[in-house]
Design an enzyme around this catalytic site. Sequence first.
Site, PDB file in Angstrom:
ATOM      1  CE  LYS A 279      21.351  -0.047   7.680  1.00  8.81           C
ATOM      2  NZ  LYS A 279      19.929   0.698   8.801  1.00  8.81           N
ATOM      3  NE  ARG A 353      11.308   3.771   3.994  1.00  2.00           N
ATOM      4  CZ  ARG A 353      10.955   4.059   4.557  1.00  2.00           C
ATOM      5  NH1 ARG A 353       9.453   4.421   5.201  1.00  2.00           N
ATOM      6  NH2 ARG A 353      11.085   3.020   5.754  1.00  2.00           N
TER       7      ARG A 353
HETATM    8  N1  BES Z   1      18.718  -1.686   4.135  1.00  2.26           N
HETATM    9  C1  BES Z   1      17.087  -0.906   6.005  1.00  2.26           C
HETATM   10  C2  BES Z   1      16.616  -2.183   6.290  1.00  2.26           C
HETATM   11  C3  BES Z   1      17.392  -3.308   6.907  1.00  2.26           C
HETATM   12  C4  BES Z   1      17.431  -3.497   8.149  1.00  2.26           C
HETATM   13  C5  BES Z   1      17.591  -4.307   5.740  1.00  2.26           C
HETATM   14  C6  BES Z   1      17.848  -4.790   9.052  1.00  2.26           C
HETATM   15  C7  BES Z   1      18.249  -5.645   6.241  1.00  2.26           C
HETATM   16  C8  BES Z   1      18.427  -5.596   7.800  1.00  2.26           C
HETATM   17  C9  BES Z   1      17.522   0.522   5.395  1.00  2.26           C
HETATM   18  O1  BES Z   1      17.193   0.938   4.233  1.00  2.26           O
HETATM   19  C10 BES Z   1      16.281   1.110   6.811  1.00  2.26           C
HETATM   20  O2  BES Z   1      17.303   1.266   7.436  1.00  2.26           O
HETATM   21  N2  BES Z   1      15.522   1.527   6.798  1.00  2.26           N
HETATM   22  C11 BES Z   1      15.128   1.877   8.493  1.00  2.26           C
HETATM   23  C12 BES Z   1      13.936   2.638   8.034  1.00  2.26           C
HETATM   24  C13 BES Z   1      13.643   3.857   9.094  1.00  2.26           C
HETATM   25  C14 BES Z   1      14.943   4.882   9.424  1.00  2.26           C
HETATM   26  C15 BES Z   1      12.346   4.169   9.050  1.00  2.26           C
HETATM   27  C16 BES Z   1      15.159   0.692   9.805  1.00  2.26           C
HETATM   28  O3  BES Z   1      14.964   0.041   9.485  1.00  2.26           O
HETATM   29  O4  BES Z   1      15.712   1.049  10.923  1.00  2.26           O
HETATM   30 MN    MN Z   2      18.805   2.475   5.407  1.00  5.11          MN
END
Ligand code: BES
Ligand code: MN
Length: 495
Positions: A279, A353
């Site tokens: 990230k 997931r």
């Molecule tokens: N934990 C994150 C989702 C999230 C993002 C929660 C911001 C709270 C605030 C999750 O694991 C994630 O990174 N999801 C990705 C999915 C994508 C790679 C398809 C996302 O939401 O960007």
């Molecule tokens: Mn994630």
Amino acid sequence: MEITVKSGAAEKQRTACLVCAVFEEAALPAATAAIDEASGGHISTLLKHGDLKGEVGQSLMLYDVPGVNAPRVLLLGAGKKADFNAKTLRKLAEAAFNTLKKSGAADALICFGDLGASEDDETRHLYTAALAMHNAHYRFTLHSADKKSPADKLKKIVFSISGRATKAVTGAMERAAAVSAGMCLTRDLGNLAPNICNPEYLAEQAKTLAKEYKSIKTTVLDERRMKTLGMGSLLAVAQGSEQPPRLIAMEYTGAAKSRKPVVLVGKGVTFDSGGISIKPSASMDEMKYDMCGAASVFGVMRAVAELGLPLNVVGIVPSVENMPSGTATRPGDVVTSLSGKTIEVLNTDAEGRLILCDALSYAEKYKPEAVIDIATLTGACIVALGHHTAGVMGNDDALIGELREAGDKALDPCWQLPMGDEYKDQLKSNFADMANIGTPGAGTITAACFLSNFTEDYRWAHLDIAGVAWKSGAAKGATGRPVPLLMEYLFAQAG
Ligand code: BES
Ligand code: MN
Ligand code: ZN
């Protein structure tokens, strides 16, 4: 802080502060009118001067009001009488607490009882107001050297009620106290630093709950056990971290063993760096809250056990840390889940997931009445619904309807998103049974579609709480949501 109820004329009670409400452009609520009369019209005269218009958020502290035993009277604006609802009441309760904690009062008598009784009954109002005050009292102190707070001197809140303290009324107060204690646990776990709150820490919490409550039995699966069972998807996320994963199961028995349990599955990623699909660094600290689904399961288990609800509830928490390293899962890796289905990991940041799917397959062994998973699953859910409303999806419209209703009632709402086959097709992989991310668009829905491949054997709903579990900015921290929603659902199940 203790919250109780008392019947009888408010103006005669001994208390450090009487708290009552004033409407905009309308007659005073009954309790306020009684105080006004006892004071020989002191309050109505003051309102005529225009110092308090009655708008929501306004407040005025009065001292030594004639004819009233209490040294302080706190007037709170309650807005337009016609617009009054449970949300306004929650704001009043929060405003009352925040003013009281800055005053010198050690106790207070709250006279909200008869407000807007047309919309909801008094018992419900008491629950809402008591829960709001308990929650306003929360402070995170687990990392602070000095745990003292200015609110500490406020020891006792009493709600003035019109009738007698019936079983329903005392029951509502007990529920508010138990739900708020659950929410405090949820918030503490969400706020704890990720170097402390790791998968093993969560497992210890679950064991502590089992020690505190005879009705809870905790089992913890370690890495070896998960390998033997075949949880290849969960383990693929864990393998980049030095912290070993845990699969935690908390079984609460409050009804006959033959009664099928409600199973709650909470995402417990104690830190989500994204893994190799790392990230951006801005606000990455906030990814410690990626275990708030798990934290809400802990909060619910505590509240359910505290109240001894006549139900069976199982809380399952798959817990991992998602880190990049030489041993981390790569984009392109194919893993085999507990269900036997294979998954192509196209993005290691779609890790929630990958742990939930194995936990959802594991849930089958409980022959559940229903399974509800709770997860900070997608940033896309914040784009769709902001921070006010959780997303809900699933394979059973009746269950989704019950959750929507519970959320509205508890002022902890969720909103359904569609889940047609078109969305499922977005997850197709050339190399495995499915990919772990969809083609662009509808990220919250494709995440739920991914999970739906593992929930075919039972009634299932998924709550995406990425937006509601956490507040950013000055008030940064865990909210305790959706514990009120889940408890409302369980209250309805308990009958
Ligand atoms: N934990 C994150 C989702 C999230 C993002 C929660 C911001 C709270 C605030 C999750 O694991 C994630 O990174 N999801 C990705 C999915 C994508 C790679 C398809 C996302 O939401 O960007
Ligand atoms: Mn994630
Ligand atoms: Zn995550």
